[in-house]
Write an enzyme that holds these catalytic residues in place. Structure first.
Site, PDB file in Angstrom:
ATOM      1  N   TYR A 128       0.831  -1.058  -0.185  1.00 49.19           N
ATOM      2  CA  TYR A 128       0.006  -0.066  -0.016  1.00 49.19           C
ATOM      3  C   TYR A 128       1.003   1.191   0.039  1.00 49.19           C
ATOM      4  O   TYR A 128       0.765   2.079  -0.994  1.00 49.19           O
ATOM      5  CB  TYR A 128      -0.885  -0.199   1.315  1.00 49.19           C
ATOM      6  CG  TYR A 128      -1.477   1.349   1.447  1.00 49.19           C
ATOM      7  CD1 TYR A 128      -2.014   2.194   0.475  1.00 49.19           C
ATOM      8  CD2 TYR A 128      -1.225   2.013   2.872  1.00 49.19           C
ATOM      9  CE1 TYR A 128      -2.660   3.364   0.855  1.00 49.19           C
ATOM     10  CE2 TYR A 128      -1.727   3.178   3.132  1.00 49.19           C
ATOM     11  CZ  TYR A 128      -2.282   3.955   2.340  1.00 49.19           C
ATOM     12  OH  TYR A 128      -2.809   5.128   2.485  1.00 49.19           O
TER      13      TYR A 128
ATOM     14  N   LYS B 175       1.391   4.112  -2.870  1.00 52.77           N
ATOM     15  CA  LYS B 175       0.994   5.652  -2.734  1.00 52.77           C
ATOM     16  C   LYS B 175       2.465   6.560  -2.781  1.00 52.77           C
ATOM     17  O   LYS B 175       2.533   7.657  -3.631  1.00 52.77           O
ATOM     18  CB  LYS B 175       0.554   5.894  -1.132  1.00 52.77           C
ATOM     19  CG  LYS B 175      -0.886   5.424  -1.075  1.00 52.77           C
ATOM     20  CD  LYS B 175      -1.858   6.178  -2.195  1.00 52.77           C
ATOM     21  CE  LYS B 175      -2.040   7.559  -1.749  1.00 52.77           C
ATOM     22  NZ  LYS B 175      -3.101   8.163  -2.635  1.00 52.77           N
TER      23      LYS B 175
END
Length: 380
Positions: A159, A163
């Site tokens: 994750y 990002k």
């Protein structure tokens, strides 16, 4: 001002939409794919407003994004559409790569072509605001200084890596193609319509049902907590006044260990009647961690994150706890801890609902605290 919000049916995105449409000078276009995290109920109060429109669509569809930009004559993109849960990124990283990296790339492509087609005045006004997370900076030990905008990226999960990659793409489109962008990195958000797999709503729901309260490890990981409506205000401020090409950290000015958060919730539920709990839960608003070692770049202080949650935003309904139809965290009186009065701590990293940073191998106490965490916005 015509504003495109991507991911506007999500937790933070819906708060931003609700905030922006309160200004009649704004027209808000919400582009959302409506995945599991999208909650149309979070937009029910604004869905009939004349200055709001919902478009179901995918940021990975460049042509569809381009059509919306042109048809709505967008002045500002506020890009929040993303896959955001650490556990899910470990179980299925492909979706995170596709949405957070490829989707951002497709949106940047569409935005750049659209921006280049605008008349000079409109092109000067246009902004692409990319909303990101402090997770890209990695973890801090308990005695480290807080994250600054200059802190090197050190993502440690699929994750946070996805990002971080999207942040880099946005900066590259600014430096290479001149696209006018701003980037914000925020601390942990909490508030109404939070998805129930996250720490605060999960603990509230379990406590009300007298179920065990899962806490990863010994609960010493520290997070910076920011009330979501405060974050929405800050996002609008940066999008309006931010310097293109700059990054801004947003923090609520409060820091708690996970265990302290859980214990605070339990204490409120144990000691309060239903009506009193809605008022007392405001004490949770002091959660947050993005340090502000330098002077704030913008005059923004998060009143609820540092002061009061406004108890009337909470509903004391057990039915609401189980149903996402309202999405508002319910508060009720009664026993807050599990049936035996204990909080469950797990040394296993297999499943640890709520804590977004420890499952990928960190069993030592850590902190997440980007600059701004004393309650403000700082700038790279």
């Amino acid at each position: 001002m015509n504003i495109l919000v991507t991911g506007g049916a999500g937790f933070i995105g819906s708060a931003l939409c609700r905030y922006l449409v309160a200004d009649p000078g704004n027209r808000v276009i919400n582009l959302d794919k409506l995945t599991y995290a999208g909650n149309p109920a979070s937009l029910r109060k604004i869905e009939a407003l004349p200055n709001y429109r919902f478009v179901r669509g995918d940021i990975c569809d460049e042509a569809a994004a381009a059509d919306v930009l042109a048809a709505e004559r967008i002045d500002r993109i506020m890009h929040l559409a993303a896959e955001t849960h650490v556990d899910r990124s470990i179980d299925g990283p492909g979706t995170f790569i596709e949405t957070n990296i490829v989707g951002t790339f497709r949106l940047l492509q569409a935005a750049t072509k659209y921006w280049r087609s605008l008349p000079a005045t409109a092109a000067e006004r246009f902004r692409f605001h990319h909303v990101s997370t402090d997770e890209v900076f990695g973890d801090l030990s308990l005695d480290d200084n807080s994250f600054r905008e200059e802190t090197p990226y050190a993502p440690s999960s699929p994750y946070s890596a996805s990002k971080a990659a999207s942040d880099h793409l946005v900066r590259a489109w600014h430096h290479t193609f001149g696209l006018p962008v701003v980037i914000t990195n925020c601390s942990n958000n909490y508030g109404p319509f939070h998805f129930p797999e996250k720490l605060v709503p999960l603990i509230i729901l379990n406590a009300l049902e007298e179920r065990p309260l899962p806490v990863y490890g010994n609960g010493t990981n520290i997070r910076d907590w920011l009330y979501v409506d405060d974050h929405a205000r800050a996002l609008d401020l940066v999008a309006t006044n931010g310097v293109t090409g700059e990054s801004y950290n947003i923090g609520g000015g409060s820091e708690r260990s996970n265990l302290a958060v859980v214990q605070t919730i339990c204490d409120i539920l144990d000691q309060s009647s239903r009506s009193e709990a809605a008022e007392a839960i405001a004490t949770l608003s002091r959660l947050s961690t993005i340090d502000r070692a330098t002077t704030n770049a913008m005059p923004w202080i998060p009143p609820r994150s540092n002061a009061n949650l406004a108890g009337n935003r909470w509903k004391a309904s057990r039915r609401d706890c189980r149903e996402r139809s309202t999405g508002i965290w319910p508060i009720a009186g009664g026993g807050g801890r599990s049936a035996n009065g204990t909080i469950a701590a797990s040394g296993s990293a297999e499943r640890w609902p709520g804590d977004e940073s420890a499952r990928h191998g960190h069993d030592r106490p850590t902190r997440h605290q980007p600059e701004g965490g004393r309650g403000g916005i700082t700038r790279r």
